[in-house]
Design a protein around this motif. Structure first.
Motif, short mmCIF file in Angstrom:
data_model
loop_
_atom_site.label_atom_id
_atom_site.label_comp_id
_atom_site.label_asym_id
_atom_site.label_seq_id
_atom_site.Cartn_x
_atom_site.Cartn_y
_atom_site.Cartn_z
N UNK A 29 0.51 12.28 118.98
CA UNK A 29 1.42 12.99 118.08
C UNK A 29 2.70 13.30 118.84
N UNK A 30 3.83 12.93 118.25
CA UNK A 30 5.13 13.28 118.81
C UNK A 30 5.80 14.24 117.84
N UNK A 31 6.01 15.47 118.27
CA UNK A 31 6.63 16.50 117.45
C UNK A 31 8.06 16.72 117.95
N UNK A 32 9.02 16.53 117.06
CA UNK A 32 10.41 16.68 117.44
C UNK A 32 10.74 18.14 117.72
N UNK A 60 26.16 21.67 113.98
CA UNK A 60 26.03 20.22 113.81
C UNK A 60 25.59 19.92 112.37
N UNK A 61 26.23 18.94 111.71
CA UNK A 61 25.91 18.67 110.31
C UNK A 61 24.48 18.17 110.08
N UNK A 62 23.86 17.57 111.08
CA UNK A 62 22.50 17.06 110.91
C UNK A 62 21.44 18.13 111.17
N UNK A 63 21.84 19.25 111.76
CA UNK A 63 20.86 20.26 112.11
C UNK A 63 19.94 19.76 113.21
N UNK A 64 18.83 20.45 113.40
CA UNK A 64 17.88 20.02 114.42
C UNK A 64 16.49 20.53 114.07
N UNK A 65 15.51 19.82 114.56
CA UNK A 65 14.12 20.23 114.33
C UNK A 65 13.83 21.56 115.03
N UNK A 66 14.44 21.78 116.18
CA UNK A 66 14.21 23.06 116.87
C UNK A 66 14.69 24.22 116.02
N UNK A 67 15.87 24.11 115.45
CA UNK A 67 16.42 25.18 114.61
C UNK A 67 15.58 25.40 113.36
N UNK A 68 14.85 24.37 112.94
CA UNK A 68 14.03 24.47 111.73
C UNK A 68 12.58 24.85 112.05
N UNK A 69 12.31 25.25 113.28
CA UNK A 69 10.97 25.74 113.62
C UNK A 69 10.05 24.74 114.29
N UNK A 82 15.37 11.98 112.52
CA UNK A 82 15.14 12.38 111.12
C UNK A 82 15.24 13.89 110.99
N UNK A 83 16.10 14.48 111.82
CA UNK A 83 16.18 15.94 111.87
C UNK A 83 16.58 16.59 110.55
N UNK A 84 17.33 15.85 109.71
CA UNK A 84 17.72 16.42 108.42
C UNK A 84 16.51 16.76 107.57
N UNK A 85 15.41 16.09 107.82
CA UNK A 85 14.18 16.29 107.06
C UNK A 85 13.20 17.18 107.81
N UNK A 86 13.60 17.69 108.94
CA UNK A 86 12.70 18.36 109.86
C UNK A 86 12.32 19.77 109.51
N UNK A 87 11.40 20.27 110.33
CA UNK A 87 10.87 19.62 111.52
C UNK A 87 9.96 18.45 111.14
N UNK A 88 9.98 17.44 112.01
CA UNK A 88 9.18 16.25 111.76
C UNK A 88 8.26 15.96 112.94
N UNK A 89 7.20 15.22 112.62
CA UNK A 89 6.33 14.68 113.67
C UNK A 89 5.84 13.33 113.20
N UNK A 90 5.44 12.51 114.15
CA UNK A 90 4.91 11.19 113.85
C UNK A 90 3.62 11.00 114.63
N UNK A 99 5.29 13.06 109.22
CA UNK A 99 5.06 14.26 108.43
C UNK A 99 6.22 15.23 108.64
N UNK A 100 6.42 16.09 107.62
CA UNK A 100 7.40 17.18 107.70
C UNK A 100 6.69 18.49 107.43
N UNK A 101 5.96 19.01 108.41
CA UNK A 101 5.26 20.29 108.22
C UNK A 101 6.23 21.46 108.27
N UNK A 102 5.96 22.47 107.47
CA UNK A 102 6.82 23.66 107.45
C UNK A 102 6.11 24.92 107.94
#
Length: 121
Positions: free
Chosen positions: A18-21, A29-38, A68-76, A84-87
């Motif tokens: 599992x790789x979790x961003x 930043x316009x794309x945001x980040x997975x870290x900022x989204x939890x 794929x940070x716009x959809x984040x947080x993401x993991x593969x 996946x995009x778990x919240x």
């Protein structure tokens, strides 16, 4: 055997990887980040819960940008390549149970390859 596997290849070291961003960009930043989204607490929770549940022969790693940070947080999860995009921690629990223990998919959290946010106008 996947298209990339060859006869005689050794068995995978892990059953699943599992790789979790946890990528971080500036807040503006316009794309945001997975870290900022939890992404960081969700990755940490996943690692602890997998151990608590006794899910063996998997590896949960943090990853830099998975693009794929716009959809984040993401993991593969590999070798399947399922995104996946778990919240919430409950989402992580479901991924651990359904995908990593049962070998099924959590369709409501999956990100298909073609899913992207619409371009800003």
């Amino acid at each position: 055997m996947s298209d990339r596997q060859r006869p005689g290849d050794p068995a995978p070291y892990y059953e699943a990887h599992v790789f979790a961003c946890v990528n971080e960009r500036p807040d503006v930043h316009p794309r945001g980040s997975c870290k900022a989204r939890g992404g960081v607490p969700l990755r940490n929770y996943m690692k602890v819960r997998a151990d608590e549940l006794g899910i063996g022969n998997i590896r949960i790693n943090q990853a830099g940008c998975l693009d794929r940070c716009e959809l984040g947080p993401v993991l593969v999860i590999y070798p399947e390549g399922i995104w996946y995009a778990p919240r919430t921690p409950a989402d992580i629990d479901e991924i651990l149970d359904v995908h990593l223990k049962q070998g099924r998919r959590v369709e409501r959290l999956m990100l298909p390859p073609e899913q992207k946010l619409p371009a800003a106008e």
